[in-house]
Write an enzyme that holds these catalytic residues in place. Structure first.
Site, PDB file in Angstrom:
ATOM      1  N   ILE A   1      46.409 -17.278  -5.689  1.00  0.00           N
ATOM      2  CA  ILE A   1      45.696 -17.174  -4.296  1.00  0.00           C
ATOM      3  C   ILE A   1      45.015 -15.741  -4.559  1.00  0.00           C
ATOM      4  CG2 ILE A   1      46.271 -16.906  -1.934  1.00  0.00           C
ATOM      5  CD1 ILE A   1      48.806 -18.563  -2.251  1.00  0.00           C
TER       6      ILE A   1
ATOM      7  N   PRO B   1      42.224 -12.769  -2.519  1.00  0.00           N
ATOM      8  CA  PRO B   1      41.707 -12.381  -1.356  1.00  0.00           C
ATOM      9  C   PRO B   1      40.284 -12.061  -1.399  1.00  0.00           C
ATOM     10  CG  PRO B   1      42.510 -10.527  -2.824  1.00  0.00           C
ATOM     11  CD  PRO B   1      42.596 -12.075  -3.739  1.00  0.00           C
TER      12      PRO B   1
ATOM     13  N   ASN C   1      38.787  -8.433  -3.063  1.00  0.00           N
ATOM     14  CA  ASN C   1      38.662  -8.025  -4.372  1.00  0.00           C
ATOM     15  C   ASN C   1      38.541  -9.506  -5.055  1.00  0.00           C
ATOM     16  OD1 ASN C   1      39.006  -5.071  -4.615  1.00  0.00           O
ATOM     17  ND2 ASN C   1      40.956  -5.835  -3.639  1.00  0.00           N
TER      18      ASN C   1
ATOM     19  N   GLY D   1      52.177  -7.312  -0.932  1.00  0.00           N
ATOM     20  CA  GLY D   1      52.024  -6.894   0.292  1.00  0.00           C
ATOM     21  C   GLY D   1      51.270  -5.878   0.555  1.00  0.00           C
TER      22      GLY D   1
ATOM     23  N   CYS E   1      44.352  -1.978  -2.169  1.00  0.00           N
ATOM     24  CA  CYS E   1      45.194  -1.685  -1.278  1.00  0.00           C
ATOM     25  C   CYS E   1      46.381  -0.629  -1.562  1.00  0.00           C
ATOM     26  CB  CYS E   1      46.282  -2.983  -1.221  1.00  0.00           C
ATOM     27  SG  CYS E   1      46.776  -3.637  -2.759  1.00  0.00           S
TER      28      CYS E   1
ATOM     29  N   GLU F   1      47.414   0.667   7.566  1.00  0.00           N
ATOM     30  CA  GLU F   1      46.557   0.266   6.656  1.00  0.00           C
ATOM     31  C   GLU F   1      45.021   0.081   6.911  1.00  0.00           C
ATOM     32  OE1 GLU F   1      46.685  -2.513   2.460  1.00  0.00           O
ATOM     33  OE2 GLU F   1      46.714  -3.307   4.345  1.00  0.00           O
TER      34      GLU F   1
ATOM     35  N   LEU G   1      49.472  -5.837  -7.406  1.00  0.00           N
ATOM     36  CA  LEU G   1      50.507  -4.670  -7.531  1.00  0.00           C
ATOM     37  C   LEU G   1      51.708  -4.916  -6.749  1.00  0.00           C
ATOM     38  CD1 LEU G   1      47.964  -1.749  -6.891  1.00  0.00           C
ATOM     39  CD2 LEU G   1      48.570  -3.059  -9.170  1.00  0.00           C
TER      40      LEU G   1
END
Length: 503
Positions: A115, A117, A120, A218, A251, A341, A418
């Site tokens: 999956i 994002p 990136n 996460g 992230c 974040e 990560l």
């Protein structure tokens, strides 16, 4: 003319890709080290030729980040990664303990679902495809809808390169029309053996809720602590280089700056000298109104954006040399939006009295990205050891979060997935690598004769049993009398009581 249903078409495509991917995985499972290495080299070379064009396409499609930095991330996920993993043992016997008589035998998991994002997209596809092939797995990608074209383009380049080098057809595939329906189909497909989910909390949760083995990562919310012994000029330069790398879309990038009262003025002066702009309270409020929607969720319109784009949208005039925007915050959580974040060129700024206060503040900040990453700039090793106990899977020292967390500037494995550990809701805490896509079987030789094992074990003693004392303790109202009554006397007492009840 019959209008085809988009969801139904995407579901059928997902089923077809899963079926063909499983077939490819079964074939790839029998490949040798030499065959796998040939495939990886061809994939690496193909990406090097297209690293820039893929980066351009990703920025054009999503609007996130910077072309030159995305191109470098593509290079890191292919060439740098290949150099790191090329000699890793992932086939057959990968370890042996002659003393204990055990062998570790590596076996591929099968078809992996990746999956991807939108922040990136191409580098994540390259990275996951490289580690999948290295561990003899096929992989099928579910792209983010806003990055569908560049994600599929990267997957197709890798698939063609793999096939040219001898890999089976459809060893690397990607959904062309991503929908929630197609992703859900893949999440529950019987052909998928393992899921690697990189994306928002909702998608990661869906992966873990699928009933299949999953590796999810996460959100990050990395604080960067500039301790009193730090080289402040170098620390600031490092933080800015990290936060502006692809405009903060990684992230592990820094989210908050923490400095001490004793070095506050020097830190501020250095940030201003190197392109940092400290916003007023009103300016900070206006920027926060742009960055966040629905609470702490970041507005995608400002993800990975240049500081000038954000400032202009907020109606703020900043110097042309500005690289990052900084806003003071007096706390963490609700009411302090910059404590969350921010995958863009904006940083929260905190001042504390000493390292102990910095320690508590870092823990509070990490609650919004627990288990991910934090950075510390210091020349005091004892401080590093104190911060090593913090709830982050990566404690980075004197380096940038973006480059250090991904292993580009540190000795950590190069990775664009990560782990956050169990504290962050992840099944892994390390940088994901080929070893995470392997089943490791144990072969164990017998070392002891089971027919005489008990007799031969000199450390095992049954011993003589203690004689049973035929005495009992009468308890009345939880008070035990000091004198014990033998069994014969107890029997008489009980008989008399029963006779009395009869009467």
């Amino acid at each position: 003319m019959v209008k085809l249903d988009k969801d139904l078409c995407s579901i059928q495509e997902a089923r077809n890709l899963a079926e063909s991917g499983k077939k490819a995985a079964n074939e790839l499972a029998d490949f040798s080290n030499e065959q796998i290495d040939k495939i990886l080299k061809n994939m690496r070379d193909a990406i090097e030729k297209q690293a820039l064009s893929l980066a351009k396409w990703a920025v054009k499609e999503t609007g996130f980040g910077k072309v030159e930095d995305k191109a470098y991330k593509n290079h890191a996920a292919s060439t740098l990664l290949y150099e790191e993993i090329k000699d890793q043992k992932t086939i057959g016997i990968i370890d042996e303990d002659k003393v204990k008589g055990t062998l570790d035998v590596a076996e591929p998991v099968g078809l992996v679902l990746g999956i991807v994002p939108s922040t990136n997209p191409t580098s994540t596809v390259i990275f996951k495809a490289m580690i999948a092939i290295k561990s003899r797995n096929a992989i099928c990608f579910a792209p983010h809808p806003t990055a569908a074209e560049c994600t599929k383009m990267a997957a197709d380049i890798l698939n063609r390169a793999a096939i040219e080098a001898g890999a089976p057809e459809n060893v690397i595939s990607c959904v062309s029309t991503p929908t929630m329906a197609s992703t859900n189909e893949l999440l529950h497909s019987p052909h998928i053996s393992l899921i690697i989910a990189t994306g928002g909390p909702g998608m990661v949760k869906a992966a873990y809720s699928s009933g299949k083995p999953a590796i999810g990562v996460g959100a990050g919310n990395s604080p960067a602590y500039i301790e009193s012994t730090a080289d402040i000029k170098q620390a600031v330069a490092t933080i800015i280089a990290s936060k502006t790398f692809d405009n903060g879309t990684i992230c592990a990038s820094e989210q908050s700056i923490v400095c001490e009262r004793k070095n506050e003025l020097e830190v501020i002066k250095e940030f201003e000298a190197q392109g940092g702009y400290f916003m007023t309270e009103d300016e900070t409020s206006r920027v926060c109104d742009l960055l966040f929607k629905a609470g702490n969720a970041m507005n995608a319109k400002f993800v990975g954006r240049d500081a000038h784009v954000i400032a202009e949208a907020a109606g703020i005039t900043i110097p042309k040399e500005t690289k990052v925007l900084l806003g003071r915050q007096g706390g963490v959580g609700a009411g302090y939006p910059l404590s969350f974040e921010k995958l863009t060129t904006v940083l929260a700024f905190y001042v504390v009295e000493d390292w102990e206060e910095a320690c508590h503040l870092s823990i509070d900040l990490l609650q919004n990205g627990i288990g991910h990453t934090m950075s510390i700039h210091t020349n005091n090793r004892d401080i590093v050891l104190k911060f090593a106990a913090k709830p982050a899977s990566r404690i980075l020292v004197n380096t940038g979060g973006s480059q250090g967390g991904t292993g580009i500037s540190t000795g950590l494995p190069i990775s664009f997935t990560l782990g956050c550990g169990t504290s962050g809701g992840s099944s892994v805490s390390d940088n994901v690598s080929p070893k995470n896509l392997l089943n490791i079987k144990k072969v164990a030789y017998g070392l002891k004769d089971v027919t005489t094992l008990v007799e031969d074990d000199k450390s095992f003693h049954i011993g003589s049993p203690e004689p049973v004392k035929e005495k009992a303790c009468l308890t009345q109202k939880n008070n035990c009398p000091s004198k014990s009554i033998d069994m014969e006397e107890l029997t008489k007492v009980v008989r008399n009581v029963l006779m009395g009840m009869k009467d």
